[in-house]
Design a protein around this motif. Structure first.
Motif, mmCIF file in Angstrom:
data_model
loop_
_atom_site.group_PDB
_atom_site.id
_atom_site.type_symbol
_atom_site.label_atom_id
_atom_site.label_comp_id
_atom_site.label_asym_id
_atom_site.label_seq_id
_atom_site.Cartn_x
_atom_site.Cartn_y
_atom_site.Cartn_z
ATOM 1 N N PHE A 182 0.863 -1.190 0.000
ATOM 2 C CA PHE A 182 0.000 0.000 0.000
ATOM 3 C C PHE A 182 0.900 1.241 0.000
ATOM 4 N N GLY A 183 0.289 2.401 -0.207
ATOM 5 C CA GLY A 183 1.025 3.673 -0.161
ATOM 6 C C GLY A 183 0.275 4.651 0.726
ATOM 7 N N TRP A 184 0.792 5.844 0.848
ATOM 8 C CA TRP A 184 0.135 6.934 1.596
ATOM 9 C C TRP A 184 -0.256 8.027 0.608
ATOM 10 N N LEU A 185 -1.556 8.335 0.612
ATOM 11 C CA LEU A 185 -2.042 9.488 -0.156
ATOM 12 C C LEU A 185 -1.994 10.689 0.781
ATOM 13 N N GLY A 186 -1.126 11.628 0.484
ATOM 14 C CA GLY A 186 -0.945 12.815 1.327
ATOM 15 C C GLY A 186 -1.697 14.003 0.769
ATOM 16 N N LEU A 187 -2.287 14.802 1.627
ATOM 17 C CA LEU A 187 -2.991 16.031 1.224
ATOM 18 C C LEU A 187 -2.558 17.193 2.118
ATOM 19 N N LEU A 188 -2.264 18.315 1.485
ATOM 20 C CA LEU A 188 -1.906 19.534 2.222
ATOM 21 C C LEU A 188 -3.048 20.529 2.020
ATOM 22 N N SER A 189 -3.524 21.142 3.104
ATOM 23 C CA SER A 189 -4.635 22.099 2.951
ATOM 24 C C SER A 189 -4.446 23.277 3.900
ATOM 25 N N GLU A 190 -4.879 24.437 3.436
ATOM 26 C CA GLU A 190 -4.788 25.649 4.280
ATOM 27 C C GLU A 190 -5.999 25.671 5.212
ATOM 28 N N THR A 191 -6.015 24.727 6.125
ATOM 29 C CA THR A 191 -7.089 24.599 7.113
ATOM 30 C C THR A 191 -6.445 24.418 8.489
ATOM 31 N N ALA A 192 -7.219 24.709 9.516
ATOM 32 C CA ALA A 192 -6.699 24.522 10.881
ATOM 33 C C ALA A 192 -6.573 23.032 11.169
ATOM 34 N N TRP A 233 -8.779 10.657 -6.580
ATOM 35 C CA TRP A 233 -9.349 11.191 -5.342
ATOM 36 C C TRP A 233 -9.682 12.674 -5.487
ATOM 37 N N SER A 234 -10.980 12.973 -5.454
ATOM 38 C CA SER A 234 -11.363 14.391 -5.353
ATOM 39 C C SER A 234 -11.129 14.818 -3.906
ATOM 40 N N ASP A 235 -11.109 16.104 -3.661
ATOM 41 C CA ASP A 235 -10.954 16.566 -2.274
ATOM 42 C C ASP A 235 -12.075 16.018 -1.396
ATOM 43 N N ASP A 236 -13.299 16.048 -1.924
ATOM 44 C CA ASP A 236 -14.420 15.538 -1.117
ATOM 45 C C ASP A 236 -14.246 14.058 -0.804
ATOM 46 N N ASP A 237 -13.779 13.270 -1.801
ATOM 47 C CA ASP A 237 -13.534 11.837 -1.549
ATOM 48 C C ASP A 237 -12.549 11.689 -0.389
ATOM 49 N N PHE A 238 -11.476 12.498 -0.432
ATOM 50 C CA PHE A 238 -10.452 12.411 0.609
ATOM 51 C C PHE A 238 -11.047 12.746 1.968
ATOM 52 N N ASN A 240 -14.144 12.790 3.016
ATOM 53 C CA ASN A 240 -15.160 11.835 3.486
ATOM 54 C C ASN A 240 -14.516 10.557 4.023
ATOM 55 N N GLU A 241 -13.473 10.075 3.320
ATOM 56 C CA GLU A 241 -12.803 8.836 3.782
ATOM 57 C C GLU A 241 -12.042 9.106 5.076
ATOM 58 N N LEU A 242 -11.398 10.286 5.141
ATOM 59 C CA LEU A 242 -10.650 10.602 6.368
ATOM 60 C C LEU A 242 -11.591 10.606 7.576
ATOM 61 N N LYS A 243 -12.742 11.208 7.411
ATOM 62 C CA LYS A 243 -13.703 11.274 8.543
ATOM 63 C C LYS A 243 -14.112 9.878 9.010
ATOM 64 N N LEU A 244 -14.235 8.949 8.037
ATOM 65 C CA LEU A 244 -14.646 7.585 8.406
ATOM 66 C C LEU A 244 -13.554 6.866 9.203
ATOM 67 N N ARG A 245 -12.308 7.330 9.078
ATOM 68 C CA ARG A 245 -11.198 6.624 9.727
ATOM 69 C C ARG A 245 -10.756 7.279 11.042
ATOM 70 N N LEU A 246 -11.412 8.390 11.415
ATOM 71 C CA LEU A 246 -10.989 9.114 12.623
ATOM 72 C C LEU A 246 -11.940 8.859 13.787
ATOM 73 N N PRO A 247 -11.483 9.099 15.021
ATOM 74 C CA PRO A 247 -12.401 9.073 16.159
ATOM 75 C C PRO A 247 -13.551 10.053 15.888
ATOM 76 N N VAL A 248 -14.763 9.731 16.338
ATOM 77 C CA VAL A 248 -15.950 10.542 16.007
ATOM 78 C C VAL A 248 -15.741 12.010 16.350
ATOM 79 N N GLU A 249 -15.171 12.264 17.546
ATOM 80 C CA GLU A 249 -15.036 13.671 17.974
ATOM 81 C C GLU A 249 -14.061 14.427 17.066
#
Ligand code: FAS
Ligand code: PHB
Length: 392
Positions: A182-192, A233-238, A240-249
């Motif tokens: 597998f690999g790592w899909l990295g994303l950089l964003s100007e967000t907090a 991977w569109s930004d939204d795809d990224f 949405n998938e990230l949210k599914l893999r994180l703790p709910v909070e």
């Protein structure tokens, strides 16, 4: 051209070595294949062991890091529905510094320019010769002309795909490798950033990592299949998938936004032995590659430079060859500890589709040992913040 140490590669290893040598009065020339803008455009590591922080400070190139870097006293590991905070400060009285490799490279280039140290960019057809003599040389083409640097030592800091490692006869090289499926899909964003500290998530859908570069620039990673493509991977795809893999909070407070960079990095564990051959000494990715799960890649380059600089300083000051003769074994001892830790973090937190149910239970048990035992968290904290620069 003539110098004392010819350095191939103008990434973190080559640049830090050139600066440390200059601080010790030792001349070097850096030969870099790419243009400076290209080198500075690469988005890579983000976490510095404290040993790396101290090296940059001691080389008088840590001022912007101290102003803009973020000191982290811990991180969170999330898996099997449970979040575990690993408190580095409480466990090992150490921290890490979050400060992007790109910024380190910028700072190093600026300091080398200010110190008048030559970095030759756009070097083509770089070759090494005379490594088993006392007068090795580096040949290359530069601006259409053939050039040669006569030197006394060659530092191979040219990364995994450079020529230095290959200059060691294949019959003398032992290679150790593990390729991950597998690999790592990295994303950089100007967000907090989603949290003040890093979150490593070993979710059943796959690994995810929440990191950052500063309070308004976030860096996220998703485990993806080896044959995936960032264009899939569109930004939204990224998001949405990230949210599914994180703790709910964390998923609920995740700030999303447009990506300013998206790329896939393959994962591999790799070591070549020895790291020295005649007057050639390898540093960093030229000699070893770790999966980025343990944040060790850049930091191993820094510890190699620490050992090689000290060895060259002892040689030029006192004619003492001991450090050079033991450089490979000393550096490799620390490399293999980081190799093991990076493999262990990767095995514990990633989804291996072909893994047996036995392996899955071991993976879960590894995490539960960290969750339930202070000794388990101590082992993780000691390795993550960086083992001491032991001498053999
Ligand atoms: P580098 O590869 O950085 O530098 C080698 C230099 O040599 C390059 O500038 C290259 O252009 C030059 N070179 C190559 N061939 C040459 C030739 N023939 N002649 C002259 N010059 C030549 N580590 C982490 O800790 N966390 C991460 O998230 C992370 N992400 C990564 C993502 C990617 C895509 C890659 C490739 C690596 C990542 N790493 C990460 C590891 C990375 O940070 C390395 O450990 C670090 O760059 C090592 O620095 P160097 O050894 O200087 O090698
Ligand atoms: C990053 O911020 O790029 C980063 C941080 C920690 C890792 C890997 C990458 O383990």
């Amino acid at each position: 051209m003539r110098t004392q140490v010819g350095i191939i590669g103008g990434g973190p290893a080559g640049l830090l070595l050139a600066l440390k040598l200059a601080r010790s009065g030792i001349e070097s020339i850096v030969v870099e294949r790419r243009a400076r803008d290209y080198v500075l455009s690469r988005i890579r590591a983000g976490v510095l062991e404290w040993g790396t922080v101290e090296q940059l400070r001691n080389a008088s190139v840590g001022a912007r890091m101290d102003r803009e870097g973020l000191v982290h006293d811990g991180c969170t590991i999330y898996a099997h529905g449970q979040s575990v905070h690993v408190d580095f400060r409480q466990l090992v009285s150490k921290s890490v510094m979050v400060y992007g490799q790109t910024e380190i490279t910028k700072d190093l280039y600026d300091e080398l320019d200010a110190s008048g140290i030559q970095v030759l960019h756009d070097a083509e057809a770089v070759s090494l010769a005379g490594l088993e003599t006392c007068s090795p040389s580096i040949g290359f083409r530069h601006r259409g002309a053939s050039k040669c640097i006569d030197c006394e030592f060659v530092a191979g800091c040219d990364g995994f795909y450079g020529p230095s490692r290959q200059a060691i006869p294949r019959s003398e090289r032992r290679e150790f490798e593990k390729i991950y499926p597998f690999g790592w899909l990295g994303l950089l964003s100007e967000t907090a950033p989603v949290s003040e500290e890093l979150i490593y998530s070993g979710h059943e859908r796959g690994f995810a990592l929440c990191s950052m570069r500063n309070p308004s620039l976030s860096r996220y990673y998703l485990q993806v299949p080896l044959d995936d493509d960032a264009a899939n991977w569109s930004d939204d795809d990224f998001w949405n998938e990230l949210k599914l893999r994180l703790p709910v909070e964390a998923a609920e407070r995740l700030e999303t936004g447009p990506s300013i960079e998206k790329s896939i990095a393959p994962l591999r564990s790799f070591v070549t032995e020895p790291m020295s051959w005649g007057r050639l000494h390898l540093c960093g990715d030229a000699a070893h590659i770790v999966p980025p799960t343990g944040a060790k890649g850049l930091n191993l380059a820094a510890s190699d430079v620490y050992y090689l600089h000290n060895a060259l300083r002892d040689y030029y000051r006192r004619g003492d060859l001991a450090g050079l003769e033991s450089y490979s074994s000393t550096a490799l001892a620390r490399v293999w500890h980081a190799m093991r830790f990076s493999w262990w973090m990767t095995a514990m937190l990633h989804k291996f589709s072909e893994r047996s149910n036995f392996d899955d239970r071991i993976r879960k048990s590894d995490f539960q040992y960290v969750a339930n035992s202070e000794i388990g968290r101590l082992m993780l904290a000691e390795n993550y913040t960086g083992l001491p620069y032991w001498r053999r």
